[in-house]
Design a protein around this motif. Sequence first.
Motif, short mmCIF file in Angstrom:
data_model
loop_
_atom_site.label_atom_id
_atom_site.label_comp_id
_atom_site.label_asym_id
_atom_site.label_seq_id
_atom_site.Cartn_x
_atom_site.Cartn_y
_atom_site.Cartn_z
N SER A 97 0.86 -1.18 0.00
CA SER A 97 0.00 0.00 0.00
C SER A 97 0.90 1.23 0.00
N GLY A 98 0.84 1.99 -1.09
CA GLY A 98 1.64 3.20 -1.15
C GLY A 98 1.13 4.31 -0.27
N VAL A 99 -0.16 4.28 0.08
CA VAL A 99 -0.75 5.33 0.91
C VAL A 99 -0.39 5.13 2.37
N SER A 100 -0.61 3.91 2.88
CA SER A 100 -0.36 3.64 4.30
C SER A 100 1.04 3.12 4.58
N GLY A 101 1.81 2.78 3.54
CA GLY A 101 3.18 2.31 3.74
C GLY A 101 3.31 0.83 4.00
N ILE A 102 2.26 0.05 3.76
CA ILE A 102 2.31 -1.38 4.00
C ILE A 102 3.27 -2.04 2.99
N GLY A 103 4.26 -2.76 3.50
CA GLY A 103 5.15 -3.55 2.65
C GLY A 103 6.15 -2.78 1.83
N LEU A 104 6.33 -1.47 2.07
CA LEU A 104 7.24 -0.67 1.24
C LEU A 104 8.69 -1.11 1.43
N LYS A 105 9.12 -1.30 2.67
CA LYS A 105 10.51 -1.66 2.92
C LYS A 105 10.85 -3.03 2.33
N GLU A 106 9.93 -3.97 2.47
CA GLU A 106 10.19 -5.30 1.93
C GLU A 106 10.29 -5.27 0.41
N ILE A 107 9.42 -4.49 -0.23
CA ILE A 107 9.46 -4.37 -1.69
C ILE A 107 10.76 -3.72 -2.14
N LEU A 108 11.15 -2.63 -1.49
CA LEU A 108 12.38 -1.94 -1.88
C LEU A 108 13.61 -2.82 -1.67
N GLY A 109 13.63 -3.58 -0.58
CA GLY A 109 14.75 -4.49 -0.36
C GLY A 109 14.82 -5.57 -1.42
N THR A 110 13.67 -6.09 -1.82
CA THR A 110 13.66 -7.12 -2.87
C THR A 110 14.13 -6.55 -4.19
N LEU A 111 13.66 -5.34 -4.55
CA LEU A 111 14.09 -4.71 -5.79
C LEU A 111 15.59 -4.45 -5.78
N LEU A 112 16.11 -3.96 -4.66
CA LEU A 112 17.53 -3.66 -4.57
C LEU A 112 18.37 -4.93 -4.72
N GLN A 113 17.92 -6.04 -4.17
CA GLN A 113 18.66 -7.29 -4.29
C GLN A 113 18.71 -7.76 -5.75
N HIS A 114 17.57 -7.64 -6.46
CA HIS A 114 17.56 -8.00 -7.88
C HIS A 114 18.51 -7.11 -8.67
N ILE A 115 18.54 -5.83 -8.33
CA ILE A 115 19.41 -4.89 -9.05
C ILE A 115 20.87 -5.23 -8.82
N LYS A 116 21.23 -5.55 -7.57
CA LYS A 116 22.61 -5.91 -7.27
C LYS A 116 23.02 -7.18 -7.99
#
Length: 423
Positions: free
Chosen positions: A308-327
Motif C-alpha cells: 500500500s503506497g498510501v499507508s506504507g504497508i510492505g514498502l521496505k520489503e518491496i524496496l529491499g527485494t528490488l535492490l537485491q535483484h538490481i545488485k
Amino acid sequence: MKFLDQAKIFIKSGDGGAGAVSFRREKHMEFGGPDGGDGGRGGDVIVECVANLNTLIDYRYQQHFKAAKGDHGMGQQRTGGKGDDIILKVPVGTQILDEERDMVVADLTEVGQRLVLLRGGDGGFGNLHYKTSTNQAPRRGDPGWPGKEMWVWLKLKLIADAGLVGLPNAGKSTFLAAVSRARPKIADYPFTTLHPNLGVVYYGQEEFIVADIPGLIEGAHEGAGIGDRFLGHIERCRVLLHLVDGTQDDVAEAYRVVRGELEAYGGGLESKPEVVALNKCDSLLAEDIKDKLEALEAECGHKVYPLSGVSGIGLKEILGTLLQHIKDSKAEDPGVVQASNAIGAGKRGQEGFFRRRKDAEDPDAQFEEGYWGANGEWIWYEDDEDEEEVAAEVDDDSVDDEDEIIDEEDEDDEDDGDDQPNQ
C-alpha cells in the motif's frame, strides 16, 4: 518542459570547397607557375551525449541540421578552411535509428560520448596539385566532394534500475511518490500519467532509480489507450515491479493482461526479473487480501507481496527485494542494459487489430492467416488461387445480374405492349 522521447530529423554534412586555378605572376620574378590551393573539407555532423538534458524537445521545432561547407581554395597556395561542424546534443539513453527504424546506428548511454554520424566532403584539388615536369601549367581545378545526407530517428529510452508496470490506476504514481521525492500527478481517473517519471529511491546506504510509465490496457500493442510506445523506457531496467490493483474483482486477469502486452511488445521485457505486488491493501479486508494473494501467486508462479503506497504497508520489503535483484543483475552485467530498436505502436486513430478480433464472430478462423506488419498493422497472406476464385465468383455474379436485368427489360417491354391501345 514538454516531454518528448522520439523525433525524426534530417542531417547533412558540409560539401567540400573547390580547388583554385591560379598562376603566380609578379614583376621581376623570372619563374611563375601554378599556385592554386586546395579546397577545405566540409563540416561533420556530430552527436554528443550530455548530462543536462532529459528530453528531445530541442528537436520538436527544428528538424533540419546541416553542417557548413568548406571554403574554396585561393591563389598563393592558400588552402580553404574547414567548414564548421554541427553538434547535436542529446540526453543520456538516446538511440539513433535509421529512417526505416530497423537498425540501431548508435546507442549513447554515457555522458561525454561523441560520434561522427556523417563526415564532411573532401575539398577539391587546385591546379598546383597537378603540376608535373611534363605539365608545368595545368589549368585543372576540381570541385569539392558533396556531403552526405540522411533521415534518422532519435529515440530516448530512459536509464533506470527498476520499472513500474500495471493497469491504469494500479497505484504506480502513488508508489513512486511514497518511495522517492518525485511528485507525479495523482488522480482517480485512468491515464493520469501521460509521460514517464523518474524517482531516486534511497534504501539505507544504497540508492537506485525507479521509472513510472503510463498504464497498459488490453490491446495496448495495437494502440489501445496510450499504446505501448512508453514501454521502451523500461527496456534498460534490471527488474520490473508489477503492481496489481487489489480492489479489482479478478486480480489474476489483471496480471494476465499486462503480461500479455509485455510479451507482445518484446524487447526482452518478458524475460526480465519481475516482482509482483498486490497494491491498495489498505482498502481490503484481511480475508480478501489472503484470497487475492493466493490467486495471484497461482497465476504468476512466485511470491506476491502485499503493498500500500498510501499507508506504507510492505514498502521496505518491496524496496529491499528490488535492490537485491538490481545488485544481482549488476554483478552479472555491470554495464548499461542493452535496449532494443523497437519504437512501439503508440496511439493510432484507426481501429486496432485487437478490437476487430474481439468483435469478430469467429476470430480464429478470420485472423489465423496473416502476420504483423512493421507498423503494428495486421497483414493477411495473399493467395493467388483465392484471388482467382473471388474474381471468378465476381464475374459469375455480374453475368447473373446482367441476365436478370435483360429478363426484367423483356418483361417490361411485354407489359408496355399489352398496355398500348389497339388502333
